[in-house]
Design an enzyme around this catalytic site. Structure first.
Site, mmCIF file in Angstrom:
data_model
loop_
_atom_site.group_PDB
_atom_site.id
_atom_site.type_symbol
_atom_site.label_atom_id
_atom_site.label_comp_id
_atom_site.label_asym_id
_atom_site.label_seq_id
_atom_site.Cartn_x
_atom_site.Cartn_y
_atom_site.Cartn_z
ATOM 1 N N ASP A 284 68.323 40.099 42.119
ATOM 2 C CA ASP A 284 67.508 38.947 41.925
ATOM 3 C C ASP A 284 67.063 38.022 43.140
ATOM 4 O O ASP A 284 66.310 37.112 43.127
ATOM 5 C CB ASP A 284 68.278 37.838 41.005
ATOM 6 C CG ASP A 284 69.630 37.546 41.463
ATOM 7 O OD1 ASP A 284 70.432 38.520 41.523
ATOM 8 O OD2 ASP A 284 69.903 36.395 41.684
ATOM 9 N N ASN A 285 67.856 38.594 44.350
ATOM 10 C CA ASN A 285 67.281 37.941 45.624
ATOM 11 C C ASN A 285 66.435 38.672 46.395
ATOM 12 O O ASN A 285 66.378 38.767 47.678
ATOM 13 C CB ASN A 285 68.447 37.634 46.357
ATOM 14 C CG ASN A 285 69.258 36.494 45.670
ATOM 15 O OD1 ASN A 285 68.767 35.786 45.010
ATOM 16 N ND2 ASN A 285 70.770 36.364 46.033
HETATM 17 P P1 AMP Z 1 71.942 32.916 44.174
HETATM 18 O O1 AMP Z 1 72.972 34.147 44.420
HETATM 19 O O2 AMP Z 1 72.381 31.888 45.169
HETATM 20 O O3 AMP Z 1 70.609 33.217 44.537
HETATM 21 O O4 AMP Z 1 71.940 32.491 42.521
HETATM 22 C C1 AMP Z 1 72.030 33.465 41.659
HETATM 23 C C2 AMP Z 1 71.553 32.571 40.359
HETATM 24 O O5 AMP Z 1 72.388 31.406 39.939
HETATM 25 C C3 AMP Z 1 70.129 32.116 40.386
HETATM 26 O O6 AMP Z 1 69.562 32.216 39.082
HETATM 27 C C4 AMP Z 1 70.281 30.587 40.991
HETATM 28 O O7 AMP Z 1 69.240 29.919 40.410
HETATM 29 C C5 AMP Z 1 71.576 30.212 40.120
HETATM 30 N N1 AMP Z 1 72.219 29.153 40.684
HETATM 31 C C6 AMP Z 1 72.831 28.889 41.985
HETATM 32 N N2 AMP Z 1 73.336 27.605 42.218
HETATM 33 C C7 AMP Z 1 73.085 26.865 41.266
HETATM 34 C C8 AMP Z 1 73.161 25.494 40.815
HETATM 35 N N3 AMP Z 1 73.737 24.877 41.612
HETATM 36 N N4 AMP Z 1 72.757 25.113 39.917
HETATM 37 C C9 AMP Z 1 71.872 25.959 38.981
HETATM 38 N N5 AMP Z 1 71.839 27.145 39.087
HETATM 39 C C10 AMP Z 1 72.090 27.777 40.179
HETATM 40 MG MG MG Z 2 69.177 33.820 44.320
#
Ligand code: AMP
Ligand code: MG
Length: 524
Positions: A284-285
């Site tokens: 997803d990144n």
């Molecule tokens: P990441 O690995 O940081 O890219 O995040 C993985 C998933 O978690 C993505 O769908 C983000 O939108 C979600 N996410 C991360 N931090 C938050 C947060 N504080 N509130 C809501 N969703 C989050």
């Molecule tokens: Mg992400």
């Protein structure tokens, strides 16, 4: 078959409907009447018009009493605006969540594999796409990260902290300065609103920009939902907009997979060549455009260690520096799987993935030759490069400082009388480095370029300034105390990473001892 004309008419109908809705909203909400730089942009919200299933339309939740932390002049230039165009209170309020005129905010849905495991639905849990803006470089989408809860927030609060927002802002712009494909960051705004992480921190929002924020996980989502029709609509959008050459291929979706694979492989070589570790290479990144996307617990190598793990949360080292290319390749396989309903031929999909290794290998080889100042290639070069990396590994020599010092390999250094000059000081086993230097010098003697031309070329690929964790940390500490000048100063230095900037020499120094104790985790 192209769907772009029907998309365009759907988009303009949706735009007209939304403009009317916005006017009604503004009439009912006098506070929204303020005209600012964002209201004056020419919005064209292509993505939101594609399919209602691709996300949820909703406005951000504005941060209270926002203040401006920093802006990027070069990102602002993309919008044809000076960086101070966003400094007024109305613009800051927009970056803190007030919807600009013409924008149609939405949170996108996607899924993904996190740390190698299928994680199901994710989505923009804390990001709102405001819409697209026409620029000289084509349509650029603007997104607020940290702008409140969405249907995809799961357990999260929809917020981002000042610390991680500063890191994302600085690194997006630093990567751009290094010439590495990346999403951009226009500005950061902060607020006193408390956000609970390991400790209580304060909230911030980064305004990000990219031609598209579509991820590998956007396609995996529709595979998991058994909706090949939506996979196709998304793939058609990506092909028609970003990879039009694929439309002419026999199978445009196999061609798309091949094109994304190639871009991803090249991106990996660029990351490896500057010692960038992403830290969370979940699918997803991974950007469908081959951009560096979602800056979290990233890090640049200080002391060289092929096994370096920059993300404290990554206990298995799945995303260690040396594993990034293999992980990227694995992620491309996930994308291939997601596209299988469209490609429908395993051999064609495999053929699309096949370029990863040769493209990465060639790009890495070219990058290493450039770093060593070699304009030609000889069969013995691999041995020279392998011996150097073994030396770097065994001495844990600083990656950035070493290659920058190597640019001066032949500079007169009579006072020291050391073969290899100052680069040699970085090695514990200096005799071994001396021996390598002898081979390197004789290899340089076989080069057609003179030393001066070589040094100029080496300085253009071996950065003097990278966003080391401790530099970001110092800017964060000062920003928490209300002084944002260090964020801005660091941003300005990192915009010209290859230039000698004598007044900023301290930023190119070896990291202080405390830097090795900094821990960066997924908490953001
Ligand atoms: P990441 O690995 O940081 O890219 O995040 C993985 C998933 O978690 C993505 O769908 C983000 O939108 C979600 N996410 C991360 N931090 C938050 C947060 N504080 N509130 C809501 N969703 C989050
Ligand atoms: Mg992400």
């Amino acid at each position: 078959m192209s769907s772009s004309s029907s998309d365009a008419s759907a988009a303009s109908a949706a735009s007209a409907a939304s403009a009317a809705k916005h006017e009604a909203h503004r009439a009912a909400n006098p506070g929204a009447q303020v005209d600012n730089a964002f209201d004056r942009l020419r919005w064209r919200n292509r993505f939101v018009a594609l399919a209602p299933e691709f996300g949820t339309r909703l406005a951000p939740t504005p941060l209270p009493d926002p203040y401006l932390v920093a802006t990027s002049a070069s990102a602002a230039a993309l919008l044809d605006l000076p960086s101070d165009a966003f400094a007024d209170a109305a613009s800051v309020a927009t970056m803190a969540g007030r919807v600009p005129r013409g924008a149609e905010p939405m949170a996108a849905v996607y899924s993904g594999h996190q740390f190698g495991v299928w994680a199901g639905q994710l989505g923009d849990g804390r990001a709102h796409l405001l819409g697209g803006v026409d620029t000289k470089q084509g349509l650029i989408e603007l997104q607020l990260k940290g702008a409140g809860e969405t249907p995809y927030s799961r357990m999260g609060d929809g917020r981002a902290v000042l610390r991680s927002s500063i890191r994302e802002f600085l690194c997006s712009e630093a990567m751009h300065g290094l010439g590495i494909p990346t999403t951009r960051a226009l500005a950061i705004v902060g607020s006193a609103q408390p956000v609970v992480r390991e400790t209580v921190e304060t909230a911030a929002i980064v305004l990000r920009m990219a031609p598209s924020f579509v991820r590998f996980g956007s396609f995996e989502h529709w595979l998991s939902r058994h909706r090949p029709d939506l996979s196709k609509r998304l793939a058609d959008h990506v092909v028609d907009t970003f990879y039009p050459e694929c439309r002419d291929a026999g199978d445009p979706y196999a061609a798309l997979l091949a094109a994304v694979t190639v871009r991803t492989a090249r991106l990996m070589a660029q990351w490896q060549a500057v010692g960038f570790c992403h830290g969370v290479m979940n699918t997803d990144n991974m950007s469908i455009l081959g951009l560096t996307l979602d800056y979290g617990p990233f890090g640049f190598l200080d002391a060289f260690d092929a096994n370096h793990i920059c993300n404290h949360t990554d206990q298995q080292g799945r995303y260690a520096y040396s594993r990034q290319p293999a992980v990227a390749r694995w992620n491309c396989y996930c994308l291939a799987e997601a596209l299988m309903p469209l490609i429908d031929d395993v051999e064609r999909a495999e053929a699309s993935l096949a370029p990863f290794e040769p493209v990465f290998g060639e790009a890495m080889d070219a990058a290493l030759h450039a770093k060593l100042g070699l304009a030609t290639t000889l069969p013995t070069d691999q041995g020279l490069i392998d011996a150097l990396f073994a030396l770097l590994q065994d001495s844990h020599a600083d990656f950035t400082v070493f290659f920058r010092r190597l640019c001066d390999f032949d500079a007169p250094d009579a006072a020291r009388g050391a073969p290899g000059g100052l680069a040699r000081d970085l090695f514990i086993d200096r005799e071994r480095f001396n021996a390598w230097s002898v081979d390197y010098r004789s290899r340089l003697a076989q080069e057609p370029r003179d030393a001066t031309a070589r040094q100029v070329a080496m300085r253009a690929v071996n950065p003097k300034y990278v966003l080391r964790n401790h530099l970001a940390e110092a800017a964060i500490v000062q920003a928490r105390a209300g002084d944002y000048r260090e964020v801005q100063r660091l941003n300005a230095i990192l915009a010209r990473p290859f230039d000698e900037q004598p007044e900023a020499a301290a930023y190119a120094a070896l990291p202080p001892a405390w830097a090795s104790h900094l821990e960066v985790s997924c908490s953001s």
